[in-house]
Design a protein around this motif. Structure first.
Motif, short mmCIF file in Angstrom:
data_model
loop_
_atom_site.label_atom_id
_atom_site.label_comp_id
_atom_site.label_asym_id
_atom_site.label_seq_id
_atom_site.Cartn_x
_atom_site.Cartn_y
_atom_site.Cartn_z
N ASP A 25 1.18 -1.32 -0.36
CA ASP A 25 -0.28 -0.21 0.04
C ASP A 25 0.66 1.27 0.01
OD1 ASP A 25 -2.88 -1.14 -0.08
OD2 ASP A 25 -2.40 -2.01 2.26
N ILE A 129 -6.71 5.06 -2.21
CA ILE A 129 -5.83 5.35 -1.27
C ILE A 129 -4.50 4.73 -2.30
CG2 ILE A 129 -4.26 5.55 0.54
CD1 ILE A 129 -7.21 5.12 2.55
N ARG A 130 -3.85 3.75 -2.13
CA ARG A 130 -3.68 3.18 -3.54
C ARG A 130 -2.95 3.86 -4.74
NH1 ARG A 130 -2.93 -2.58 -4.40
NH2 ARG A 130 -3.46 -2.88 -2.58
N ARG A 132 -4.68 6.26 -5.40
CA ARG A 132 -4.56 7.96 -6.00
C ARG A 132 -3.17 8.32 -6.00
NH1 ARG A 132 -6.10 9.14 -0.87
NH2 ARG A 132 -4.22 9.99 0.01
N ALA A 133 -2.22 7.30 -3.92
CA ALA A 133 -0.82 7.77 -4.12
C ALA A 133 0.33 7.68 -5.00
CB ALA A 133 -0.54 6.95 -3.04
N GLU A 168 -7.16 12.44 -6.42
CA GLU A 168 -8.09 12.00 -5.82
C GLU A 168 -9.20 11.93 -6.62
OE1 GLU A 168 -8.73 12.82 -1.80
OE2 GLU A 168 -6.77 13.57 -2.45
N ASP A 790 3.16 8.49 1.80
CA ASP A 790 2.27 7.54 2.73
C ASP A 790 2.08 8.50 4.28
OD1 ASP A 790 2.88 5.40 0.90
OD2 ASP A 790 5.52 5.51 1.79
N SER A 793 -1.25 9.38 3.76
CA SER A 793 -2.26 7.90 2.99
C SER A 793 -2.43 7.12 4.41
CB SER A 793 -1.66 7.14 2.08
OG SER A 793 -1.73 7.63 1.18
N LYS A 796 -5.78 8.47 6.32
CA LYS A 796 -6.53 8.16 5.65
C LYS A 796 -6.60 6.67 5.36
CE LYS A 796 -8.55 10.08 0.87
NZ LYS A 796 -9.60 11.06 1.58
N PHE A 797 -6.12 5.64 5.48
CA PHE A 797 -6.54 4.11 5.50
C PHE A 797 -6.14 3.93 6.67
CE2 PHE A 797 -4.18 0.23 6.49
CZ PHE A 797 -4.99 -0.80 5.23
#
Length: 1147
Positions: A25, A129-130, A132-133, A168, A790, A793, A796-797
């Protein structure tokens, strides 16, 4: 998750408490897979981008697809079995223990539904999330390698939007990824259930209709044969075969209730697909842009050649498609250890020459070889937000001995002593809390600390005073870098003799090259520069010779100014005393504070402020009333259908078929009017335009709460005993919610706080990409971006995981409640409860787990989202600038008519917790006279100007202009009557015309006249678009000197009575400076001109000179008077400048 939520209950969560992401992730784990897939596809297109996104998460997409299918199938078990359950309650038993089997099937289906949904939701959020990162990382990496031409087509704001909006949105689409096909599956399953449950009705209807039509066409035949009675009995028999039973009705209603959600969400899904497509198109077009040419420089291994830089027959152009090349016929051979000076007039290509050595300018032809590492000092200082120490180290390990040597060489030790936190002082965005000279010296220190082989300096000495400039040149170029290869651009002629080779540039060509003495008499270009310098110096001799202007004599007779006598000295002594007291009293604090984060529960005041933003909250009762009516009518219509239809075929219906339909339709129409009213009112409450999300979150919580109460009422109507389970279950749910909320709330706050550094780092990287590349630091910056991503994230995660943790427990509790209700219903004797109403209770009970979870989920989500309101309210509490216009205190149209500026006991600090920068200044700048302000770098010169324009408000004292206290009038009235050419010249994206005349107040003739006066007329005439020539963001396609001249043009057009020049000619050559000074004398002879300059020649012909030292007035008098006293600081400054100018700084 349990341990994190437990920690969050005991203390306020910080980022350190949030566990690290799994390798898959994190950006470092996911990005290489995404990048390799995208690069394998060749050029980037939208389809290829989609493929790469899908490829990087195909396992999760397949798994969540299976879970979504499982959830859908499990959710339809309830509606399918309701009819059977109602028949069971009515006494129709198929086999022994049928009731317990039914309850078990209902319960197992609920468990499968709950487990699959929670897993499905969590994994989709994880995927989002992954994705978007990795997209942000891709955009960031692209921004670092973007060619200058491509960059000109996209502003930094647009590039940041790719990260904050488009990436996003693509990440958010993961929520919707299965919706398109799921709608089809859900509709198909619903049709199967409806068909299965009412196939007899459909068949019978079709048989009945066919017979009726047959009867219609052959009615005469039936009458003639006397078959009327026989056919009538057939019709009655058919009607009996079409049973309208409550079980089937409830089964259909339950099916439609499940089908409601995907159909309601369909427009949202379609809209999201369109928006995501637009974002993917934008991202693909950005990722397709040209990168910097990789073959511009041929890099050679260190020590592999005795030549550091070798350019042969090279032509370069910022714009490849343009016929006018930026640099032409460049031939340059630089050996290791050589010192090369580059000089020339404004816009001659000096900075472009350094840029081409850095590999920034596209190469048209020729060769460029570079041997060794390089370091670069830009003309416009690029400083990162963060500690001064980090800016100097710039990724290198701390070597205290070398670090101290660098600070000494760059004259930074004294500055660091003044700053409360020394080199640990946090610098604001773009170095806002440092002076121009300090920023430039930190840049030089950064380059020096890198210990590179080749150093490129783009006129860094123009931003510092004469003394500091001399010190830097001696200590840095002649001292620390004596064995290094150095190329320096300079406008200071006195720094040229020290060079091994001088390059004179004109119109993109090297017109002369050689040592100082060699080229002095060999061409006109260099002669012009040196001649202008000598002309400027002759003014010094003239003043030192004792010439005193009559203007000053007159003003002295009138007693309007204070000399350098006792007043200034006493003032100084007194202020030093005051300052010592200040230092004791003041708490030390950083100017740049970390972003504040509220802690604990979101106060009711935040909700109340939000609700009452629109119309004082008057619409809220109407919205709630509309929802209560909607829910009542919905339950009423379902209740009516359950009551008015018979339980079985042999039961007599309470009402006729037409009555049944009319009442149901009336109730349904009533409820739709309520929902329409609710939506309209809700849209109106979003007046603050804060966010589309929050008003609907507020609404969703209220509506789901009302629905839950409705279900409880329906279920308790059938069996009040359900409350025995309801009350403890709801109590447990509330306990869970209270246990979960502290952690969720802080995680939401951390999300907000961790997003800002990502955006800030992104913005800084875009503006400093040239410097980053010149130090070969791309890899470190990419790693920093990944770490920051990270960091964003992680909360958020874990916020998503915490929500699923809660929802799973709530689902379990509501499933147990539902199972208990079913057991109770099958346990009571037949006939005690109306089976139809029991079936209605079960229909609603099927939604109980979803709705109970929805209420708590909405409540928690609302508190998480309302943090956005809390943060915005927090920002609105930051003191604003004073009003633009104060109606009761507006100056006359003619103000200022004289331009006299009186400063009385002026004290200024940048923040309440910071020490004073100006520590009690008292002086008067006479109207219509020229005042020069000089002083060492960081002495408070620019702060005084910022206070004059009220960018910074005085902590004490006042400034009067023509008898009006500037703090008593509106900012617009003040600033529109003054003019300034700032230290950092600003140009805006647009055209030459819009930059000179943004308010469109002047004719083209006036604009051309101003351009000619500021020596830019010929340059603009050369351009294809003339006055409509394009200006890119921050005026990047214009040289620094040209930008300063454009600012001068604005001032010439505006013609204010008070003009401020803050290092206005620092980036132009001496010849152009002389012409500008001449223009100013000619056009502003009757104006008050306040000039800050490090070039003594720019202030020497002023009527008065103000010398500042550490925020205090050290001297204030006419230049001639100050020069008479050889011990005065000004006389020493002039002596230093003259000595520097006459000396050759030779080795």
């Amino acid at each position: 998750m349990g341990s994190l939520i437990a920690v969050g209950n005991k203390k306020t969560l910080d980022l350190e408490d949030v566990p690290q992401l799994d390798k898959d992730d994190s950006v470092a784990g996911a990005f290489p897979i995404f990048r390799s897939k995208l690069e394998a596809e060749g050029g980037v297109t939208t389809i290829k981008l989609v493929k790469a996104v899908v490829w990087s998460g195909w396992k999760e997409i397949l798994l969540t697809g299976f879970l979504a299918l499982l959830y859908t199938m499990a959710s339809y078990v309830g509606p399918y079995l309701i009819d059977t359950f109602v028949q069971y309650l009515n006494g129709k038993r198929e086999f022994e223990n049928e009731g317990y089997v039914l309850v078990s099937v209902f319960f197992v289906a609920k468990l499968v539904e709950c487990l699959s949904q929670r897993n499905w939701f969590f994994r989709l959020q994880q995927l989002g999330i992954r994705i978007r990162a990795v997209i942000v990382a891709m955009v960031y990496n692209k921004a670092l390698t973007l060619s200058c031409q491509a960059k000109q087509g996209h502003t930094s704001g647009e590039i940041i939007n790719f990260m904050t909006v488009d990436a996003e949105r693509v990440g958010d689409f993961s929520w919707y990824v299965h919706d398109p096909w799921m709608v089809l599956v859900q509709v198909a399953l619903a049709l199967v259930i409806l068909y299965k449950k009412s196939w007899a009705c459909i068949d019978c209807n079709s048989i009945g209709n066919n017979n009726c039509y047959a009867g219609e066409f052959s009615f005469g035949e039936i009458a003639r044969e006397g078959w009327e009675m026989k056919f009538l009995s057939k019709v009655v028999e058919l009607r009996k075969r079409i049973p309208l039973e409550s079980g089937k009705i409830l089964s259909a209603l339950a099916t439609f209730r499940i089908l409601q959600e995907p159909i309601y969400n369909l427009p949202d899904t379609i809209s999201m697909i369109i928006q995501t497509k637009v974002s993917l198109d934008r991202l693909a077009s950005f990722l397709c842009l040209d990168d910097l040419q990789t073959d511009v420089i041929e890099k050679q291994p260190r020590d592999s050649s005795d030549t550091a830089i070798n350019i042969v027959d090279a032509n370069f152009s910022w714009n490849i498609s343009s016929p006018n090349q930026t640099l032409r016929d460049i031939n340059l051979k630089v050996f290791h250890g050589m010192r090369i000076a580059v000089c020339g007039t404004v816009g001659s290509g000096k900075s472009s020459l350094l840029s081409c050595i850095l590999g920034e300018v596209p190469k048209i032809s020729g060769n460029l070889k570079l041997c060794g590492t390089k370091a670069y000092v830009a003309q416009s200082p690029w400083i990162q937000s963060g500690k001064i120490e980090d800016n100097i180290l710039f990724g290198k390990e701390m070597d205290r001995e070398r670090y101290d040597r660098v600070l000494e060489a760059c004259s930074l030790k004294k500055d660091l002593e003044i700053l409360s936190f020394g080199d640990q002082t946090v610098i604001g965005e773009r170095g806002i809390n440092l002076s121009g000279g300090q920023k430039q010296r930190i840049q030089i220190a950064r380059a020096l600390y890198q210990d590179a082989d080749i150093y490129l300096f783009d006129d860094p000495f123009s931003a510092v005073d004469a003394h500091t400039g001399s010190h830097l040149f001696k200590e840095v170029l002649l001292g620390a870098l004596s064995s290094k290869t150095v190329i320096y651009v300079t406008h200071q002629v006195e720094f040229l003799p020290a060079a091994d080779l001088i390059l004179v540039m004109k119109d993109g060509k090297i017109t002369q090259a050689g040592k100082y003495t060699e080229i002095l008499n060999s061409g006109t270009d260099f002669m012009e520069l040196v001649g202008a310098h000598k002309q400027a110096l002759s003014a010094l001799d003239f003043i030192e010779g004792g010439h005193v202007s009559e203007k000053i004599s007159t003003s002295k007779e009138n007693g309007s100014t204070s000399s350098n006598g006792g007043v200034a000295k006493n003032e100084k002594h007194q202020d030093v005393q005051n300052d010592k007291a200040d230092e004791v009293a003041e708490a030390k604090g950083q100017l740049v504070q970390e972003e504040e984060r509220e802690k604990g529960r979101v106060g009711f005041s935040v909700y109340w402020k939000y609700i009452t933003t629109a119309y004082g909250g008057a619409l809220v009762p109407f919205i709630l009333l509309a929802q209560i009516l909607f829910q009542t009518l919905q339950i009423g219509s379902n209740y009516w259908m359950a009551w008015a239809t018979p339980v079985s075929e042999d039961a007599k219906p309470p009402v006729g078929g037409s009555t049944l339909i009319i009442v149901y339709v009336a109730l349904a129409i009533g409820s739709s009017f309520c929902i329409l009213g609710r939506a309209t009112l809700l849209a109106s409450t979003d007046q603050s335009a804060l966010d589309l999300n929050i008003p609907f979150q507020v609404g969703a919580f209220a509506f789901s709460m009302i629905q839950l109460l409705g279900i409880i009422i329906v279920m308790s109507q059938v069996a009040w005993q359900v409350f025995l389970v309801f009350i403890p279950v709801i109590a447990t749910s509330i306990w869970y919610q209270q246990y979960y909320l502290p952690s969720a709330r802080e995680l939401s706050r951390l999300i907000g706080v961790c997003k800002a550094p990502v955006i800030q780092h992104f913005a800084e990287t875009i503006s400093g990409s040239t410097t980053i590349r010149s130090f070969d630091q791309e890899l470190r910056f990419k790693d920093t971006n990944m770490k920051l991503m990270d960091g964003y994230s992680r909360p958020k995660f874990h916020s998503a995981a915490a929500m699923e943790w809660l929802c799973f427990r709530l689902d379990m509790l509501s499933s147990i409640t539902f199972a208990f209700s079913l057991i109770f219903l099958i346990s009571i004797p037949q006939g005690v409860i109306d089976p139809a109403l029991a079936g209605l209770a079960v229909t609603y009970g099927l939604n109980l787990n979803m709705l109970q979870a929805w209420v708590i989920w909405n409540l928690c989500n609302l508190e998480n989202k309302i943090i956005s309101v809390e943060r915005i309210l927090q920002y609105t509490c930051i003191p604003s600038e004073p009003p633009l216009v104060i109606e009761e205190s507006r100056p006359d149209r003619s103000w200022p008519s004289h331009g006299e500026v009186h400063i009385h006991d002026l004290q200024v600090r940048y923040a309440p917790h910071m020490p004073l920068v100006l520590r009690g200044l008292t002086c008067t700048f006479l109207g219509g006279m020229k005042t020069g302000i000089v002083g060492r770098t960081g002495s408070g010169k620019s702060t005084l100007i910022q206070t004059l324009f009220r960018i910074v408000e005085p902590a004490a004292g006042q400034i009067m202009i023509d008898g009006i206290n500037i703090s008593s009038i509106g900012l617009h009235d003040l600033r529109s009557r003054l003019s300034i050419i700032p230290q950092d010249p600003t140009m805006f994206e647009g055209t030459v015309r819009s930059n000179l005349d943004p308010l469109e107040e002047y004719t083209d003739e006036q604009i051309w006249e101003a351009l000619d006066k500021c020596q830019l007329g010929d340059e603009v005439r050369k351009k294809e678009g003339k006055l409509d020539s394009k200006v890119t963001e921050n005026g990047e396609n214009w040289s620094m000197g040209q930008r300063q001249l454009v600012c001068l043009g604005r001032v010439l057009l505006k013609k204010s009575k008070v003009l401020v020049l803050d290092e206005a000619t620092a980036s132009v050559d001496t010849a152009t400076d002389n012409l500008i000074q001449q223009t100013l004398r000619q056009h502003f002879s009757n104006c008050t001109v306040i000039t800050i300059a490090h070039r003594i020649t720019s202030v020497i012909d002023s009527d008065m000179v103000l010398l500042l030292n550490h925020g205090l007035i050290e001297e204030y008098d006419s230049p001639s008077k100050l020069l008479e006293n050889k011990s005065s600081s000004f006389a020493q400054l002039v002596a230093e400048y003259t000595m520097r100018s006459n000396s050759s700084f030779e080795k």
